[in-house]
Scaffold this motif. Sequence first.
Motif, short mmCIF file in Angstrom:
data_model
loop_
_atom_site.label_atom_id
_atom_site.label_comp_id
_atom_site.label_asym_id
_atom_site.label_seq_id
_atom_site.Cartn_x
_atom_site.Cartn_y
_atom_site.Cartn_z
N LEU A 83 -4.35 25.32 35.60
CA LEU A 83 -3.67 24.44 34.66
C LEU A 83 -4.66 23.57 33.90
O LEU A 83 -4.53 23.38 32.68
CB LEU A 83 -2.66 23.58 35.41
N ARG B 177 -5.19 23.60 29.85
CA ARG B 177 -5.05 22.37 29.07
C ARG B 177 -6.35 22.03 28.34
O ARG B 177 -6.32 21.42 27.27
CB ARG B 177 -4.59 21.24 29.97
N GLY C 126 -6.52 23.22 24.94
CA GLY C 126 -5.80 22.42 23.96
C GLY C 126 -6.69 21.61 23.06
O GLY C 126 -6.24 21.07 22.04
N ARG D 99 -5.59 26.73 20.76
CA ARG D 99 -4.97 25.48 21.20
C ARG D 99 -3.49 25.71 21.50
O ARG D 99 -2.97 25.27 22.54
CB ARG D 99 -5.12 24.39 20.13
N HIS E 9 -1.58 25.40 25.21
CA HIS E 9 -0.41 24.55 25.45
C HIS E 9 0.77 25.38 25.96
O HIS E 9 1.46 24.98 26.91
CB HIS E 9 -0.01 23.83 24.16
N SER F 104 0.11 26.65 29.60
CA SER F 104 0.19 25.57 30.58
C SER F 104 1.62 25.08 30.72
O SER F 104 2.06 24.69 31.82
CB SER F 104 -0.74 24.41 30.18
N GLY F 105 2.39 25.13 29.64
CA GLY F 105 3.80 24.76 29.72
C GLY F 105 4.59 25.67 30.63
O GLY F 105 5.42 25.23 31.43
N GLU G 294 6.35 17.66 31.97
CA GLU G 294 5.06 18.16 31.49
C GLU G 294 5.26 19.48 30.75
O GLU G 294 4.64 19.73 29.72
CB GLU G 294 4.10 18.36 32.67
N ALA G 295 6.12 20.34 31.31
CA ALA G 295 6.37 21.63 30.67
C ALA G 295 6.96 21.43 29.27
O ALA G 295 6.54 22.11 28.32
CB ALA G 295 7.32 22.46 31.53
N ASP H 225 4.17 20.29 26.89
CA ASP H 225 3.22 21.36 26.58
C ASP H 225 3.84 22.42 25.69
O ASP H 225 3.22 22.89 24.72
CB ASP H 225 2.71 22.01 27.88
N ARG I 296 4.14 21.30 22.13
CA ARG I 296 2.85 21.38 21.43
C ARG I 296 2.53 22.84 21.07
O ARG I 296 2.02 23.12 19.98
CB ARG I 296 1.74 20.79 22.30
N GLY I 297 2.79 23.74 22.00
CA GLY I 297 2.54 25.15 21.71
C GLY I 297 3.39 25.65 20.56
O GLY I 297 2.91 26.36 19.67
#
Length: 216
Positions: A161, A165, A168, A176, A180, A183-184, A195-196, A199, A202-203
């Motif tokens: 993880l 990240r 990113g 990037r 994301h 990791s999500g 957190e998921a 992430d 962002r993805g």
Amino acid sequence: DRVQAAHARYFLDLAERGEPELRGPAQLDWLGRLTAEHDNFAGALRYAIGARDVPLALRFVAALSWFWLMRDYEAEAAEWAAAVCGIAGDQAPPGLADSYAICHIVAAMSAAASKAEPPGGGLMDTLRTAVSVASPDARHPLLMLATPMLAFFTGDQERGLRGLRALGADPDPWVRAAGHAASGHLAMNGGHLEEAAADLARGYAGFTAVGDRWGI
């Protein structure tokens, strides 16, 4: 022989030009164009393997790996990559360390998806080999993601993880976004829903910015 060699060079050039376009706004156009030449790629790969032209065969696998992934051609990818690994031997040709590593990764991932044994050992052994032979400045997405995914597969999810990240902050906007997104998914699998969500958002934003509909 001259015609077959010229045919293979032509379609290798097409595959290598299209490969990066599969991760950008021209994705759908290039996916259709490469799909239309599916049989020509197969013929060119058969020629390269039959002629034991290792550089040509490795470059084909590296150029088509993302296309196979997007089209869910795991069985085909496993067959081609295993055949090319079989003629490539235990050492990458000069200047083709990344293509050699990608070939092993495709063979391992595709074999794992079909529950077969990848050439050269199990999934972890093959991924370790691929990570070790890739050049330090490798920029292909499969190689960028290989190290954190290896940590994940070997049970060190926290390290995996962290590695994802860290992507990113990569200068490549697609990398990037992929970091994301991956990791999500891992955070979601671990039950870390806040957190998921962050992430994955962002993805999604990153893939939207680069125009990658598959990533979205």
